[in-house]
Design a protein around this motif. Structure first.
Motif, PDB file in Angstrom:
ATOM      1  N   VAL A  82      -9.295 -25.717  42.551  1.00 52.15           N
ATOM      2  CA  VAL A  82      -8.054 -26.396  42.178  1.00 52.15           C
ATOM      3  C   VAL A  82      -7.047 -25.422  41.571  1.00 52.15           C
ATOM      4  N   PHE A  83      -7.501 -24.599  40.623  1.00 57.99           N
ATOM      5  CA  PHE A  83      -6.578 -23.761  39.860  1.00 57.99           C
ATOM      6  C   PHE A  83      -6.516 -22.315  40.332  1.00 57.99           C
ATOM      7  N   GLY A  84      -7.427 -21.913  41.206  1.00 55.19           N
ATOM      8  CA  GLY A  84      -7.432 -20.531  41.674  1.00 55.19           C
ATOM      9  C   GLY A  84      -8.018 -19.548  40.684  1.00 55.19           C
ATOM     10  N   THR A  85      -8.591 -20.052  39.595  1.00 53.22           N
ATOM     11  CA  THR A  85      -9.109 -19.195  38.528  1.00 53.22           C
ATOM     12  C   THR A  85     -10.422 -18.533  38.942  1.00 53.22           C
ATOM     13  N   HIS A  86     -10.536 -17.242  38.675  1.00 53.88           N
ATOM     14  CA  HIS A  86     -11.809 -16.549  38.874  1.00 53.88           C
ATOM     15  C   HIS A  86     -12.688 -16.767  37.646  1.00 53.88           C
ATOM     16  N   MET A  87     -13.940 -17.112  37.859  1.00 49.38           N
ATOM     17  CA  MET A  87     -14.895 -17.320  36.772  1.00 49.38           C
ATOM     18  C   MET A  87     -15.810 -16.095  36.669  1.00 49.38           C
ATOM     19  N   GLU A  88     -15.775 -15.435  35.519  1.00 51.15           N
ATOM     20  CA  GLU A  88     -16.572 -14.231  35.293  1.00 51.15           C
ATOM     21  C   GLU A  88     -17.719 -14.562  34.333  1.00 51.15           C
ATOM     22  N   MET A  89     -18.953 -14.440  34.825  1.00 54.46           N
ATOM     23  CA  MET A  89     -20.126 -14.727  33.995  1.00 54.46           C
ATOM     24  C   MET A  89     -20.444 -13.514  33.117  1.00 54.46           C
ATOM     25  N   LEU A  90     -20.522 -13.739  31.812  1.00 53.75           N
ATOM     26  CA  LEU A  90     -20.717 -12.668  30.850  1.00 53.75           C
ATOM     27  C   LEU A  90     -22.071 -12.801  30.154  1.00 53.75           C
ATOM     28  N   GLU A  91     -22.575 -11.681  29.666  1.00 56.17           N
ATOM     29  CA  GLU A  91     -23.878 -11.653  29.003  1.00 56.17           C
ATOM     30  C   GLU A  91     -23.712 -11.280  27.529  1.00 56.17           C
ATOM     31  N   MET A  92     -24.454 -11.976  26.680  1.00 57.31           N
ATOM     32  CA  MET A  92     -24.428 -11.656  25.252  1.00 57.31           C
ATOM     33  C   MET A  92     -24.944 -10.248  24.983  1.00 57.31           C
ATOM     34  N   CYS A  93     -25.884  -9.777  25.806  1.00 56.91           N
ATOM     35  CA  CYS A  93     -26.418  -8.437  25.580  1.00 56.91           C
ATOM     36  C   CYS A  93     -25.344  -7.366  25.811  1.00 56.91           C
ATOM     37  N   GLU A  94     -24.381  -7.631  26.705  1.00 56.70           N
ATOM     38  CA  GLU A  94     -23.275  -6.691  26.889  1.00 56.70           C
ATOM     39  C   GLU A  94     -22.411  -6.657  25.634  1.00 56.70           C
ATOM     40  N   LEU A  95     -22.146  -7.846  25.066  1.00 56.22           N
ATOM     41  CA  LEU A  95     -21.360  -7.903  23.843  1.00 56.22           C
ATOM     42  C   LEU A  95     -22.070  -7.170  22.706  1.00 56.22           C
ATOM     43  N   LYS A  96     -23.389  -7.332  22.637  1.00 55.01           N
ATOM     44  CA  LYS A  96     -24.179  -6.635  21.603  1.00 55.01           C
ATOM     45  C   LYS A  96     -24.111  -5.124  21.787  1.00 55.01           C
ATOM     46  N   LYS A  97     -24.221  -4.673  23.023  1.00 46.74           N
ATOM     47  CA  LYS A  97     -24.181  -3.239  23.294  1.00 46.74           C
ATOM     48  C   LYS A  97     -22.838  -2.648  22.859  1.00 46.74           C
ATOM     49  N   ILE A  98     -21.754  -3.349  23.169  1.00 48.77           N
ATOM     50  CA  ILE A  98     -20.434  -2.873  22.753  1.00 48.77           C
ATOM     51  C   ILE A  98     -20.352  -2.828  21.230  1.00 48.77           C
ATOM     52  N   ARG A  99     -20.823  -3.889  20.607  1.00 52.61           N
ATOM     53  CA  ARG A  99     -20.755  -3.996  19.140  1.00 52.61           C
ATOM     54  C   ARG A  99     -21.574  -2.900  18.462  1.00 52.61           C
ATOM     55  N   ASP A 100     -22.739  -2.609  19.025  1.00 49.17           N
ATOM     56  CA  ASP A 100     -23.611  -1.581  18.435  1.00 49.17           C
ATOM     57  C   ASP A 100     -22.975  -0.191  18.495  1.00 49.17           C
ATOM     58  N   GLY A 101     -22.051   0.014  19.428  1.00 49.50           N
ATOM     59  CA  GLY A 101     -21.447   1.336  19.596  1.00 49.50           C
ATOM     60  C   GLY A 101     -20.162   1.555  18.818  1.00 49.50           C
ATOM     61  N   LEU A 102     -19.787   0.602  17.964  1.00 51.02           N
ATOM     62  CA  LEU A 102     -18.530   0.734  17.221  1.00 51.02           C
ATOM     63  C   LEU A 102     -18.664   1.692  16.049  1.00 51.02           C
ATOM     64  N   SER A 103     -17.568   2.332  15.720  1.00 51.86           N
ATOM     65  CA  SER A 103     -17.559   3.228  14.559  1.00 51.86           C
ATOM     66  C   SER A 103     -17.129   2.463  13.314  1.00 51.86           C
ATOM     67  N   GLY A 104     -17.461   3.001  12.172  1.00 51.19           N
ATOM     68  CA  GLY A 104     -17.058   2.389  10.910  1.00 51.19           C
ATOM     69  C   GLY A 104     -15.555   2.328  10.750  1.00 51.19           C
ATOM     70  N   ASP A 105     -14.842   3.368  11.214  1.00 48.43           N
ATOM     71  CA  ASP A 105     -13.386   3.384  11.107  1.00 48.43           C
ATOM     72  C   ASP A 105     -12.765   2.260  11.935  1.00 48.43           C
ATOM     73  N   GLU A 106     -13.334   2.030  13.133  1.00 51.07           N
ATOM     74  CA  GLU A 106     -12.825   0.946  13.975  1.00 51.07           C
ATOM     75  C   GLU A 106     -12.979  -0.398  13.263  1.00 51.07           C
ATOM     76  N   ILE A 107     -14.132  -0.594  12.677  1.00 49.55           N
ATOM     77  CA  ILE A 107     -14.406  -1.869  12.007  1.00 49.55           C
ATOM     78  C   ILE A 107     -13.471  -2.057  10.814  1.00 49.55           C
ATOM     79  N   GLU A 108     -13.261  -1.019  10.048  1.00 46.90           N
ATOM     80  CA  GLU A 108     -12.361  -1.127   8.901  1.00 46.90           C
ATOM     81  C   GLU A 108     -10.925  -1.418   9.352  1.00 46.90           C
ATOM     82  N   GLY A 109     -10.556  -0.884  10.496  1.00 43.74           N
ATOM     83  CA  GLY A 109      -9.231  -1.168  11.034  1.00 43.74           C
ATOM     84  C   GLY A 109      -9.067  -2.641  11.383  1.00 43.74           C
TER      85      GLY A 109
END
Length: 470
Positions: free
Chosen positions: A205-232
């Motif tokens: 109906v809307f032409g929207t693409h549905m992208e299936m995401l994984e929580m483990c990908e979000l965790k991997k990104i989060r685990d790689g953050l620096s302290g400076d990024e988080i403080e920002g």
């Protein structure tokens, strides 16, 4: 999203040009005024000029096809043959908006009748002869099964230009939805049967693409953050929110880390909206219970996020966002029969750009009905006109459901959620009954302003019904 491409062409009858001196020049001048007006609405106009013969109709159709226009405006400059219009409309992949716009509100009868030359008088009349062609065009479009709408008025009329602006806004929302990528992170809240949807149908109906995401990908990104990024990101919280002194520093950093990870995931997948819900255990629960602040920032930045994995409501929120109305995630909270208002709000992400005052970030000792604890958003929607929107999935298919009301002052619940008081013209009792019987889920998107007329145009472009609760 690329800028909207709006096609425009004027119609007339080539036989007239040799008969009435100056008529073609005047009509083209009116066409240019329309072109300039639409261009001022942040759209690129593909102007095919005056189409006054079947041969020019074929050439105009090729111009529009080559440019990939998103909507086409047909300006009826004077009487035209329907055989000139039909070839263009048949070759378009979008509906046509017919502009039945006279140069002025009425013919200057005294001036016309004083010309003393019936030829000149006829030429002046033909400048105002737009309405003559409207029944003919409509008849042929109806018989050909073509979809169209009409804007009737005159060039200097504000109401007519508001209608055109509404069509441009609706076309932008239509284009934005068709180009949107909606992320689905996690799973439905178990048992909320009204929330479940057919995502194939949503895409169809809307032409929207549905992208299936994984929580483990979000965790991997989060685990790689620096302290400076988080403080920002913590500093950004203090800039965008009123951060309660009760918020523990460790909770702020936890929410900031998740917010950064969400930003990076959205960028990596080029997402324009998101629906999420997750419970999990250990590190994954640590993430799922710290998403509210980050998802609120995303929503305010034009990437609306719907909780409880309500894909349909993420779609409604995106439509509202594309229309510039906001679109905050909401559900019915309570009714105040003394003041005849309905209270709506939600835990989870909100649209901080449409808040009454600044948004507060506060701690919650427990998320009601969900695991864990963490930070949440406290806000009310801006006082004034609002529109509610729901994308409904019924036994007949997909439809839009809308209602216009007012966000009004009064006491709200200070429970660390969004909540506001709304008044509707039909009264609280009639509204909740009529809204519920229309078949939405228990969620809706709330935006500022009265935009039901524009939403009707959006529904027309998607060729789906809309029901408006008055």
């Amino acid at each position: 999203m690329e800028r909207l491409k709006a096609g425009l062409f004027a119609t007339g009858l080539d036989t007239y040009w040799g008969q009435f001196n100056g008529l073609l020049d005047n009509l083209n001048g009116y066409r240019r005024r329309i072109c300039e007006g639409i261009s001022a609405m942040d759209a690129d106009v593909v102007d095919a000029g005056m189409v006054d013969s079947p041969e020019k109709a074929m050439a105009a159709a090729s111009v529009f096809a080559g440019a990939g226009v998103d909507i086409v405006f047909l300006y009826v400059a004077t009487y035209c043959l329907s055989s000139t219009i039909l070839p263009i409309a048949q070759r378009l992949s979008c509906p046509v908006v017919v502009l039945n716009l006279q140069p002025t509100a009425a013919i200057d009868y005294d001036r016309l009748n004083s010309l003393g030359d019936r030829g000149a008088m006829t030429g002046m009349w033909l400048e105002h002869c737009q309405a003559c062609s409207i029944p003919e065009i409509a008849n042929v479009f109806n018989r050909a099964g073509l979809r169209y709408e009409i804007v009737t008025g005159y060039l200097g009329e504000a109401v007519a230009w508001e209608e055109i602006h509404g069509w441009v806004a609706a076309a932008k929302a239509y284009k934005g939805m068709r180009e949107n990528r909606l992320g689905i992170l996690g799973h439905y809240y178990c048992g909320m049967l009204d929330v479940y949807t057919d995502i194939t149908r949503q895409s169809a109906v809307f032409g929207t693409h549905m992208e299936m995401l994984e929580m483990c990908e979000l965790k991997k990104i989060r685990d790689g953050l620096s302290g400076d990024e988080i403080e920002g990101k913590v500093r950004e919280f203090h800039e965008k929110f009123i951060v309660s002194p009760e918020c523990d520093a460790s909770e702020l950093r936890r929410a900031a880390a998740t917010s950064l990870a969400l930003d990076k995931m959205v960028a990596a997948h080029n997402l324009g909206s998101l629906a999420y819900y997750y419970e999990g255990e250990g590190d994954l629960q640590d993430i799922s219970t710290s998403v509210i602040a980050g998802n609120t920032l995303l929503t305010g930045a034009g990437v609306p996020v719907a909780g409880e994995c309500e894909v349909k409501n993420a779609q409604a929120m995106k439509i509202m966002s594309l229309l510039g109305a906001g679109g905050s995630f909401s559900e019915f909270y309570a009714m105040d029969f003394n003041d005849d208002v309905v209270m709506l709000g939600h835990d989870g992400p909100a649209h901080f750009q449409i808040a009454e005052g600044r948004v507060s970030l506060v701690p919650l000792p427990v998320y009601h009905g969900k695991p864990g604890k963490g930070l949440s958003i406290q806000m009310s929607v801006k006082h004034g006109p609002v529109t509610l929107l729901s994308v409904c999935e019924t036994s007949e298919g997909v439809k839009l459901l809308a209602a216009e009301g007012e966000s009004v002052e009064g006491p709200v619940l200070q429970i660390g959620n969004t909540n506001s008081r709304y008044r509707f013209p039909c009264g609280a009792k009639a509204f909740i009954d009529r809204w519920s019987k229309a078949g939405p889920s228990h969620h809706c998107a709330i935006g500022v302003g009265h935009i039901a007329a524009t939403l009707s145009k959006v529904a027309f472009l998607f060729n789906i019904p809309i029901e408006i609760i008055g």
